[in-house]
Scaffold this motif. Structure first.
Motif, short mmCIF file in Angstrom:
data_model
loop_
_atom_site.label_atom_id
_atom_site.label_comp_id
_atom_site.label_asym_id
_atom_site.label_seq_id
_atom_site.Cartn_x
_atom_site.Cartn_y
_atom_site.Cartn_z
N ASP A 160 66.16 -48.02 -37.15
CA ASP A 160 66.60 -47.73 -35.79
C ASP A 160 68.04 -47.21 -35.81
O ASP A 160 68.92 -47.82 -36.42
CB ASP A 160 66.54 -48.99 -34.92
CG ASP A 160 65.11 -49.50 -34.74
OD1 ASP A 160 64.19 -48.66 -34.72
OD2 ASP A 160 64.95 -50.73 -34.63
N VAL A 161 68.26 -46.07 -35.16
CA VAL A 161 69.61 -45.53 -35.09
C VAL A 161 70.47 -46.43 -34.22
O VAL A 161 70.09 -46.81 -33.11
CB VAL A 161 69.61 -44.09 -34.54
CG1 VAL A 161 71.03 -43.59 -34.29
CG2 VAL A 161 68.89 -43.15 -35.52
N VAL A 162 71.66 -46.78 -34.72
CA VAL A 162 72.59 -47.66 -34.01
C VAL A 162 73.73 -46.84 -33.39
O VAL A 162 74.08 -47.03 -32.23
CB VAL A 162 73.16 -48.73 -34.97
CG1 VAL A 162 74.18 -49.60 -34.24
CG2 VAL A 162 72.04 -49.57 -35.56
N GLU A 194 71.40 -34.37 -30.01
CA GLU A 194 70.09 -34.56 -29.36
C GLU A 194 68.96 -34.14 -30.29
O GLU A 194 67.88 -34.76 -30.27
CB GLU A 194 70.05 -33.77 -28.05
CG GLU A 194 70.96 -34.35 -26.98
CD GLU A 194 70.50 -34.05 -25.56
OE1 GLU A 194 70.65 -34.92 -24.69
OE2 GLU A 194 69.97 -32.93 -25.33
N HIS A 195 69.15 -33.11 -31.09
CA HIS A 195 68.14 -32.67 -32.05
C HIS A 195 67.82 -33.78 -33.05
O HIS A 195 66.65 -34.02 -33.38
CB HIS A 195 68.65 -31.42 -32.77
CG HIS A 195 67.77 -30.91 -33.85
ND1 HIS A 195 66.47 -30.49 -33.63
CD2 HIS A 195 68.01 -30.72 -35.19
CE1 HIS A 195 65.93 -30.07 -34.78
NE2 HIS A 195 66.84 -30.21 -35.72
N LEU A 196 68.85 -34.47 -33.52
CA LEU A 196 68.66 -35.49 -34.54
C LEU A 196 68.35 -36.87 -33.97
O LEU A 196 67.58 -37.63 -34.57
CB LEU A 196 69.90 -35.58 -35.43
CG LEU A 196 70.21 -34.35 -36.29
CD1 LEU A 196 71.53 -34.54 -37.02
CD2 LEU A 196 69.09 -34.06 -37.28
N CYS A 197 68.95 -37.21 -32.83
CA CYS A 197 68.92 -38.60 -32.35
C CYS A 197 68.27 -38.80 -30.99
O CYS A 197 68.18 -39.94 -30.53
CB CYS A 197 70.34 -39.16 -32.30
SG CYS A 197 71.19 -39.15 -33.88
N ALA A 226 69.27 -42.30 -25.24
CA ALA A 226 68.08 -42.87 -24.60
C ALA A 226 67.49 -44.01 -25.42
O ALA A 226 66.88 -44.93 -24.87
CB ALA A 226 67.04 -41.78 -24.37
N SER A 227 67.67 -43.97 -26.73
CA SER A 227 67.12 -45.01 -27.61
C SER A 227 67.86 -46.33 -27.48
O SER A 227 67.39 -47.36 -27.99
CB SER A 227 67.22 -44.54 -29.07
OG SER A 227 68.59 -44.42 -29.45
N GLY A 228 69.03 -46.32 -26.84
CA GLY A 228 69.88 -47.50 -26.77
C GLY A 228 71.05 -47.41 -27.73
O GLY A 228 72.00 -48.21 -27.64
N ALA A 229 71.01 -46.45 -28.65
CA ALA A 229 72.13 -46.24 -29.56
C ALA A 229 73.33 -45.69 -28.80
O ALA A 229 73.21 -45.21 -27.66
CB ALA A 229 71.72 -45.28 -30.67
#
Length: 349
Positions: A160-162, A194-197, A226-229
């Motif tokens: 998960d990306v932080v 945005e492309h990567l994460c 958007a992921s929460g990172a």
């Protein structure tokens, strides 16, 4: 997933498909990269160069063995190009691009799309009406370290990306806009993160204009994904491209960290608790992968493949509109001292 250390191989071979006729609009420094690419390929013919200054346009056309024009309509009627690329001064994109979009001709335009969101919406609406192929050259996506980073992230190799960090800075390219750095240079950063994460859903910004009053040459932004990172973003005109590590992307996940150095220079993948890292960097003979200009060649490969297949561009002009939307949100945040929501209204491609 191990990093593949073998360099890409792209030998020059005869075309196996009919050549596409390509016209280049613009005679500046990056416009020459456009002329070079389409004159050199075996599957394209550089059929025209269009510019505002007759002498300069003729010189560029003569250098590449093609025909000069100073009028777009005249060129379109005479040459019937299969693709037109647009590479003009940053704040002069709208008029010529609108003219071409209304003709329905397939387009590859340089960044930034425009500086004004209303103009961006007009261009996209006209392209939707005509069904025009409408690509934008956000070529950082095609750097070898970025391609490899994207594969690692898509495969879940970082967990998960932080947090994610973008930093990019060099000499200024001033125009009339006080936000030229933000719109014309840092477009790559907004697109890359945005492309990567994934989508950026809010921004909080600080700006600096100490080098030139009223011109915001350095920006620092806190990002929510958007992921929460979370993320950090630093873009500057108060630096130099001569400095090592002028551009840096760092993405930290629960299972590892990757760092992209100077876009094309190096990719470093590290794992928690392991002091040994995996590194990609171009080998002795692999000049193609270490060349920033060749990221455009790689993007052109993808653009032409999509155009021939009747598909949407690999990087649609909507991505340019999205980067501009984020830039405007950063301006609003800095001016008002508030967090600004930036959820995308639609997929940007």
């Amino acid at each position: 997933m191990a990093i593949d250390f073998r360099p890409p191989v792209a030998p020059r071979v005869p075309a196996t498909v009919p050549s596409l006729r390509v016209a280049v609009v613009g005679t500046g420094g990056w416009g020459e990269q456009h002329a070079r690419v389409f004159a050199d390929r075996t599957d394209t013919v550089l059929c025209a160069v269009v510019g505002r200054d007759a002498g300069r346009t003729r010189a560029r056309a003569d250098a590449y063995g093609t025909t000069p024009y100073t009028d777009l309509d005249t060129m379109l009627e005479a040459e019937r190009p299969d693709l037109v690329t647009v590479c003009l001064p940053n704040e002069e994109h709208f008029g010529p691009t609108l003219q071409l979009v209304r003709h329905g001709v397939p387009l590859l335009v340089e960044k930034p799309l425009v500086f004004d969101l209303g103009q961006a919406d007009t261009l996209l609406a006209e392209a939707d009406r005509s069904g025009a192929f409408f690509a934008i050259d956000l070529n950082h996506r095609y750097a070898e370290p970025v391609l490899r980073a994207k594969r690692l992230l898509d495969a879940g190799d970082l967990g998960d990306v932080v947090f994610a960090t973008w930093r990019f800075g060099g000499e200024p390219n001033f125009g009339t806009s006080p936000h030229a750095n933000l719109v014309e240079t840092q477009v790559h950063g907004f697109d890359m993160l945005e492309h990567l994460c994934g989508p950026v859903v809010s921004v909080m910004a600080q700006t600096y204009d100490g080098a030139r009053a009223g011109v915001f040459t350095t920006i620092a932004v806190a990002l929510e994904l958007a992921s929460g990172a979370v993320g950090t973003f630093l873009g500057t005109y108060d630096s130099s491209y001569a400095y090592p590590d002028a551009q840096r992307v760092e993405i930290n996940g629960t299972a590892g960290r990757l760092v992209i150095e100077d876009t094309v220079r190096r990719l470093v993948l590290s794992r928690p608790g392991d002091e040994t890292a995996q590194v990609w960097q171009a080998g002795y003979f692999d000049d193609e992968a270490r060349s920033f200009h060749n990221t455009f060649d790689r993007h052109v490969d993808a653009v032409l493949a999509a155009l021939r297949a009747g598909e949407e561009p690999p990087v649609h002009a909507r991505a340019g509109r999205r980067a501009l939307e984020l830039a405007h949100a950063v301006v609003r945040s800095a001016e008002q001292g508030v967090r600004v929501r930036t959820e995308p209204r639609e997929p940007v491609g």
